[in-house]
Design a protein around this motif. Structure first.
Motif, PDB file in Angstrom:
ATOM      1  N   PRO A  70     -30.915  -6.836  61.465  1.00 46.44           N
ATOM      2  CA  PRO A  70     -30.099  -7.086  60.280  1.00 46.44           C
ATOM      3  C   PRO A  70     -28.638  -7.389  60.637  1.00 46.44           C
ATOM      4  N   SER A  71     -28.066  -8.288  59.880  1.00 52.06           N
ATOM      5  CA  SER A  71     -26.643  -8.599  60.002  1.00 52.06           C
ATOM      6  C   SER A  71     -26.040  -8.532  58.613  1.00 52.06           C
ATOM      7  N   PRO A  72     -24.914  -7.876  58.465  1.00 52.46           N
ATOM      8  CA  PRO A  72     -24.328  -7.788  57.126  1.00 52.46           C
ATOM      9  C   PRO A  72     -23.841  -9.139  56.620  1.00 52.46           C
ATOM     10  N   TYR A  73     -24.042  -9.357  55.333  1.00 51.14           N
ATOM     11  CA  TYR A  73     -23.559 -10.548  54.649  1.00 51.14           C
ATOM     12  C   TYR A  73     -22.755 -10.045  53.453  1.00 51.14           C
ATOM     13  N   PHE A  74     -21.441 -10.175  53.550  1.00 47.21           N
ATOM     14  CA  PHE A  74     -20.542  -9.650  52.532  1.00 47.21           C
ATOM     15  C   PHE A  74     -20.201 -10.723  51.511  1.00 47.21           C
ATOM     16  N   GLN A  75     -20.087 -10.327  50.267  1.00 51.18           N
ATOM     17  CA  GLN A  75     -19.562 -11.194  49.210  1.00 51.18           C
ATOM     18  C   GLN A  75     -18.241 -10.589  48.767  1.00 51.18           C
ATOM     19  N   PHE A  76     -17.171 -11.327  48.931  1.00 50.53           N
ATOM     20  CA  PHE A  76     -15.841 -10.837  48.594  1.00 50.53           C
ATOM     21  C   PHE A  76     -15.295 -11.524  47.348  1.00 50.53           C
ATOM     22  N   ALA A  77     -14.307 -10.918  46.777  1.00 52.07           N
ATOM     23  CA  ALA A  77     -13.641 -11.447  45.578  1.00 52.07           C
ATOM     24  C   ALA A  77     -12.505 -12.375  46.006  1.00 52.07           C
ATOM     25  N   GLY A  78     -12.871 -13.488  46.641  1.00 52.23           N
ATOM     26  CA  GLY A  78     -11.875 -14.477  47.033  1.00 52.23           C
ATOM     27  C   GLY A  78     -11.183 -14.223  48.356  1.00 52.23           C
ATOM     28  N   THR A  79     -11.662 -13.262  49.144  1.00 45.88           N
ATOM     29  CA  THR A  79     -11.000 -12.928  50.408  1.00 45.88           C
ATOM     30  C   THR A  79     -11.916 -13.084  51.627  1.00 45.88           C
ATOM     31  N   ALA A  80     -13.001 -13.831  51.486  1.00 51.47           N
ATOM     32  CA  ALA A  80     -13.951 -13.977  52.604  1.00 51.47           C
ATOM     33  C   ALA A  80     -13.288 -14.612  53.820  1.00 51.47           C
ATOM     34  N   ARG A  81     -12.470 -15.639  53.609  1.00 53.03           N
ATOM     35  CA  ARG A  81     -11.815 -16.304  54.743  1.00 53.03           C
ATOM     36  C   ARG A  81     -10.927 -15.311  55.502  1.00 53.03           C
ATOM     37  N   ASP A 140     -17.323 -15.956  49.371  1.00 50.99           N
ATOM     38  CA  ASP A 140     -16.616 -15.542  48.167  1.00 50.99           C
ATOM     39  C   ASP A 140     -17.636 -15.498  47.037  1.00 50.99           C
ATOM     40  N   ALA A 141     -17.665 -14.394  46.329  1.00 52.72           N
ATOM     41  CA  ALA A 141     -18.601 -14.232  45.218  1.00 52.72           C
ATOM     42  C   ALA A 141     -18.349 -15.317  44.173  1.00 52.72           C
ATOM     43  N   ALA A 142     -19.424 -15.907  43.691  1.00 48.96           N
ATOM     44  CA  ALA A 142     -19.327 -16.908  42.637  1.00 48.96           C
ATOM     45  C   ALA A 142     -19.016 -16.226  41.314  1.00 48.96           C
ATOM     46  N   ARG A 158     -17.401 -20.123  61.716  1.00 50.32           N
ATOM     47  CA  ARG A 158     -17.850 -21.312  60.986  1.00 50.32           C
ATOM     48  C   ARG A 158     -17.708 -21.033  59.502  1.00 50.32           C
ATOM     49  N   ILE A 159     -17.002 -21.918  58.810  1.00 47.20           N
ATOM     50  CA  ILE A 159     -16.778 -21.734  57.375  1.00 47.20           C
ATOM     51  C   ILE A 159     -17.100 -23.021  56.638  1.00 47.20           C
ATOM     52  N   ALA A 160     -17.888 -22.901  55.583  1.00 49.14           N
ATOM     53  CA  ALA A 160     -18.161 -24.009  54.669  1.00 49.14           C
ATOM     54  C   ALA A 160     -17.654 -23.600  53.286  1.00 49.14           C
ATOM     55  N   THR A 161     -16.958 -24.490  52.638  1.00 50.79           N
ATOM     56  CA  THR A 161     -16.387 -24.193  51.319  1.00 50.79           C
ATOM     57  C   THR A 161     -17.363 -24.572  50.200  1.00 50.79           C
ATOM     58  N   TYR A 162     -17.005 -24.158  48.999  1.00 50.07           N
ATOM     59  CA  TYR A 162     -17.787 -24.559  47.830  1.00 50.07           C
ATOM     60  C   TYR A 162     -17.834 -26.087  47.758  1.00 50.07           C
ATOM     61  N   ALA A 163     -16.702 -26.733  48.030  1.00 50.06           N
ATOM     62  CA  ALA A 163     -16.658 -28.198  47.989  1.00 50.06           C
ATOM     63  C   ALA A 163     -17.609 -28.795  49.031  1.00 50.06           C
ATOM     64  N   ASP A 187     -19.351 -23.638  40.924  1.00 47.86           N
ATOM     65  CA  ASP A 187     -19.300 -22.325  40.288  1.00 47.86           C
ATOM     66  C   ASP A 187     -18.176 -21.445  40.829  1.00 47.86           C
ATOM     67  N   GLY A 188     -17.163 -22.059  41.395  1.00 46.84           N
ATOM     68  CA  GLY A 188     -15.998 -21.346  41.898  1.00 46.84           C
ATOM     69  C   GLY A 188     -14.995 -22.362  42.402  1.00 46.84           C
ATOM     70  N   PRO A 189     -13.848 -21.885  42.899  1.00 51.89           N
ATOM     71  CA  PRO A 189     -12.819 -22.793  43.426  1.00 51.89           C
ATOM     72  C   PRO A 189     -13.343 -23.616  44.608  1.00 51.89           C
ATOM     73  N   ALA A 190     -12.925 -24.863  44.689  1.00 55.24           N
ATOM     74  CA  ALA A 190     -13.400 -25.766  45.738  1.00 55.24           C
ATOM     75  C   ALA A 190     -13.135 -25.234  47.133  1.00 55.24           C
ATOM     76  N   ASP A 191     -12.011 -24.512  47.331  1.00 50.63           N
ATOM     77  CA  ASP A 191     -11.671 -24.016  48.662  1.00 50.63           C
ATOM     78  C   ASP A 191     -12.244 -22.627  48.955  1.00 50.63           C
ATOM     79  N   ALA A 192     -13.009 -22.060  48.010  1.00 52.02           N
ATOM     80  CA  ALA A 192     -13.646 -20.757  48.238  1.00 52.02           C
ATOM     81  C   ALA A 192     -14.703 -20.901  49.331  1.00 52.02           C
TER      82      ALA A 192
END
Length: 137
Positions: free
Chosen positions: A6-17, A64-66, A32-37, A43-48
């Motif tokens: 198992p590896s943790p997968y966190f959903q943050f309130a806009g602070t994942a980056r 980032d949580a949707a 490695r980061i992929a944005t909503y865009a 369903d959230g900000p393009a840069d989330a």
């Protein structure tokens, strides 16, 4: 992807980056980061962060949580790094996680001879870090 267990997968309130970048400074690895865009999500900000991965000695994931999704919150949960690396590495991780965070229980030798401690990092994740006394030999 080569993940063992198992590896943790966190959903943050806009602070994942910020969380992923913080953990990269602590643990190293490839971020490695992929944005909503990037994923054509609306369903959230393009840069989330739609999906983020820190790949290295540890595998950590975050996004980032949707809208309408609950962000990470935990009590009574420790992410264990017991014996996950050599003692000097674990001590370094403990100290780095404590920067901007809170030492809950200092990394110290226990009556049975092994070492452990608990630290809550700057993004609110609580880590149990330690090693067996035999690792010092």
């Amino acid at each position: 992807m080569n993940v063992h267990g198992p590896s943790p997968y966190f959903q943050f309130a806009g602070t994942a980056r910020q969380a992923l970048e913080h953990w990269q400074r602590v643990f190293g690895g490839d971020l490695r980061i992929a944005t909503y865009a990037d994923f054509s999500r609306t369903d959230g900000p393009a840069d989330a962060v739609a999906h983020g991965q820190l790949a290295g000695d540890l595998q950590l994931f975050a996004a980032d949580a949707a809208d309408g999704e609950a962000p990470f919150a935990a009590s009574g949960l420790l992410f264990s790094l017991l014996g996950a690396a050599e003692p000097e590495v674990l001590r370094g991780w403990f100290d780095a996680l404590a920067e901007g965070g809170t030492v809950v229980d200092p990394l110290q030798e226990r009556p049975w001879g092994d070492w452990d401690g608990i630290v809550q990092d700057a993004v609110g994740v609580t880590w149990l870090i330690g090693f067996e006394a035999s690792a010092l030999a």
